[in-house]
Design an enzyme around this catalytic site. Structure first.
Site, PDB file in Angstrom:
ATOM      1  N   VAL A  28       1.012 -13.835   3.771  1.00 51.15           N
ATOM      2  CA  VAL A  28       1.730 -14.100   5.016  1.00 51.15           C
ATOM      3  C   VAL A  28       0.805 -14.824   5.990  1.00 51.15           C
ATOM      4  O   VAL A  28      -0.358 -14.441   6.179  1.00 51.15           O
ATOM      5  CB  VAL A  28       2.245 -12.786   5.634  1.00 51.15           C
ATOM      6  N   GLU A  62     -18.899  10.552  -0.025  1.00 50.47           N
ATOM      7  CA  GLU A  62     -18.532  10.484  -1.436  1.00 50.47           C
ATOM      8  C   GLU A  62     -19.347   9.422  -2.164  1.00 50.47           C
ATOM      9  O   GLU A  62     -19.781   9.630  -3.306  1.00 50.47           O
ATOM     10  CB  GLU A  62     -17.031  10.227  -1.554  1.00 50.47           C
ATOM     11  N   GLY A  71       0.832  -1.199   0.000  1.00 50.75           N
ATOM     12  CA  GLY A  71       0.000   0.000   0.000  1.00 50.75           C
ATOM     13  C   GLY A  71       0.861   1.242   0.000  1.00 50.75           C
ATOM     14  O   GLY A  71       2.058   1.208  -0.321  1.00 50.75           O
ATOM     15  N   PHE A  72       0.273   2.364   0.389  1.00 49.48           N
ATOM     16  CA  PHE A  72       1.005   3.623   0.367  1.00 49.48           C
ATOM     17  C   PHE A  72       2.243   3.571   1.259  1.00 49.48           C
ATOM     18  O   PHE A  72       3.330   3.992   0.873  1.00 49.48           O
ATOM     19  CB  PHE A  72       0.095   4.764   0.825  1.00 49.48           C
ATOM     20  N   GLY A  73       2.100   3.040   2.488  1.00 48.14           N
ATOM     21  CA  GLY A  73       3.228   2.994   3.403  1.00 48.14           C
ATOM     22  C   GLY A  73       4.324   2.062   2.929  1.00 48.14           C
ATOM     23  O   GLY A  73       5.517   2.397   2.986  1.00 48.14           O
TER      24      GLY A  73
END
Length: 468
Positions: free
Chosen positions: A91, A182, A25-27
């Site tokens: 994992v 949204e 992901g982003f991290g």
């Protein structure tokens, strides 16, 4: 199995540091990028082969964008970074004593481990609701919601009973945060603009879109002024808003609010809460009620200085004592910082100062030409906020191609009111019930829908519509 101790800060390792990042992901991506010039052997493990821009998933769910517009193969992202090995694997556990990660039957040793496994939907102890109210965290979630939405309109066109038709055209969004707001706005635009000329028997403009929030107001993290503006904007779009009420039952027929009011609906979407992935349990770390791991000032885990946590998996506070939000900018900052910490360790250099989160503001779009933006120095709403929201989201997209494609899709939708990704691509599981089409016909409806000689009463649908 290796039991070598971790390399202490300030010491030059005898070999490249073995770094494992779980989650793309982003991290995870930012941590890997920050290690591009470090002497490390980096392995990225993810059960998917793609990175996903989650903030725009709701647009896939409402047929504004295609999945490929907001997702990219992880291998493609790191094709030029030679110290990275990307593996598609799930994992199953972590041995912190031996410093090994178990994934799909293979053991991966590590000197430094980054957990960037994100979060999933939280039904507050009612996990059985997931079958009736999908959340929106993955491409599969978004395309399933899209299938349910579009199929509801198709079946409403087939329905001969007015009450059944209205049930099919009723949609419930649970949760009044940015995602819920949204989604509700995008559903209203889909029904009242994109589809309004395409059906003959069912009028999509009569769709009922209900946004339910247990708290006293929408967008609780935003200033009250912007929250009130968002509520007024949604109301103008025809969205029915219920605040201060909880969903007490969720099933195939709709929802029950406050234990009393039954809302008959064909589609319910869950945007009410998240819970961290089980990665914290894998390492036996201290966790809060949402499963988030308590991290130190360098985002390492207490008792395991070689394990770092980033993104939605972390419970940490900023300089003012407020919890760091679980959003993309925070995850990117954490990943970049952890990459710097590991790179310094690999080079035998002093560690960087403690992590400091910089809040980039809160943004939410309400629909066409309307959004709210809250930054430290100013606030925006309406059309100007919408332009700011759009530019910010295009900027954060990873590839140049995606920036061009998404910008064009938005421009095309803006001038034509059309949605280009309205495909029903997946049928329900075998044996799933198909809603019946009832007789007799309501007055004024075409009679040729029912063959002559058909006995009165309910009859099964002989040919399901798309996706049915």
């Amino acid at each position: 199995m290796s039991t070598e101790p971790p390399v202490p800060a300030g010491a030059q390792p005898a070999r490249p540091l073995r770094v494992v990042i779980i989650g793309a992901g982003f991290g995870g991506l930012e941590a890997a990028r920050a290690l591009s010039d470090a002497p490390v052997e980096l392995t990225i493990l993810d059960r998917q082969n793609h990175h996903l821009f989650q903030p725009l998933l709701y647009q896939v769910a409402t047929a504004a964008l295609s999945p490929g517009d907001i997702a990219w193969p992880v291998r493609s992202v790191f094709r030029r970074q030679e110290n990275v090995t990307v593996l598609m694997a799930e994992v199953t556990g972590i041995d912190t004593a031996a410093r090994h990660v178990q994934a799909d039957g293979v053991s991966f040793p590590y000197d430094a481990l980054v957990l960037a496994t994100g979060a999933t939907h939280s039904y507050f102890g009612r996990d059985e609701w997931a079958a009736f109210a999908p959340g929106i965290k993955t491409i599969e979630d978004a395309t399933e919601i899209r299938r349910r939405l579009l199929t509801a309109f198709e079946r409403a066109e087939m329905a001969l009973d007015e009450a059944e038709r209205q049930r099919l055209l009723t949609f419930v969004v649970v949760g009044g945060g940015p995602t819920g707001v949204e989604l509700a706005g995008a559903m209203a635009e889909l029904a009242r603009q994109a589809l309004k000329r395409e059906f003959r028997r069912a009028d999509p403009r009569r769709a009922r879109i209900l946004l339910v929030e247990a708290g006293p107001r929408l967008l609780a993290s935003f200033p009250e002024e912007l929250s009130a503006y968002a509520e007024r904007s949604l109301a103008r779009m025809g969205v029915e808003i219920r605040t201060g009420v909880r969903v007490t039952t969720c099933d195939a027929d709709g929802v029950v609010l406050g234990g009393e009011e039954r809302i008959a609906a064909s589609t319910t979407v869950w945007a009410a809460g998240v819970v961290a992935s089980p990665a914290g349990a894998w390492i036996g770390a201290e966790r809060d009620r949402a499963g988030r791991v308590t991290a130190g000032t360098d985002l390492s885990v207490a008792g395991n200085p070689d394990i770092f946590v980033v993104g939605d998996l972390v419970f940490a506070k900023d300089g003012t004592g407020r919890p760091i939000p679980g959003n993309a900018p925070a995850a990117k900052q954490m990943g970049r910082y952890v990459g710097r910490v590991i790179a310094a360790r690999a080079k035998g250099q002093p560690a960087p100062p403690p992590f400091e989160y910089r809040h980039h503001g809160d943004l939410a779009t309400i629909g066409r030409r309307s959004a709210v933006v809250a930054l430290d120095g100013f606030r925006l709403k309406g059309r100007l906020g919408w332009w700011f929201w759009g530019i910010a989201h295009v900027y954060y997209l990873i590839s140049f191609r995606s920036r061009v494609v998404v910008s064009f899709e938005w421009f095309w939708s803006y001038i034509t009111f059309q949605r280009g990704a309205r495909l029903i691509t997946r049928r329900p599981p075998p044996g799933a019930p198909v809603p019946p089409v009832h007789r007799p016909d309501p007055p004024g409806e075409p009679k040729d829908m029912v063959p002559k000689g058909t006995p009165p009463g309910p009859r099964p649908v002989e040919m399901a519509g798309p996706g049915g």
